[in-house]
Motif scaffolding. Structure first.
Motif: not given
Length: 83
Positions: A46-60
């Protein structure tokens, strides 16, 4: 023959009771950690999935945490069942 070669019935019963208790705790522990590891795999994904929908440092950050949690959970499952 010495006493160690012919244990009494009470000693045998006590030894069996102790080992059954240990085996029961071991099974309960394995089931608990398996369920916990399975849920944490889902949390990591789920955390990896959320990474696809965020931008910037939050993605990483979400991606790294997701990969770390998923990898650790899969490793725990491996240790519990196949090692």
């Amino acid at each position: 023959m010495s006493d160690s070669e012919n244990p009494s019935e009470a000693k045998i019963r006590r030894a069996v009771r102790e080992e059954m208790s240990r085996a029961g705790r071991s099974v309960i522990s394995t089931v608990f950690w398996t369920i916990l590891a399975a849920f944490t795999v889902l949390v990591g994904l789920q955390a990896v999935q959320i990474a696809f929908y965020t931008s910037g440092l939050a993605t990483l950050a979400f991606g790294a945490v997701g990969i770390l949690v998923t990898g650790a959970s899969i490793y725990l499952l491996y240790l519990l069942h196949w090692a």
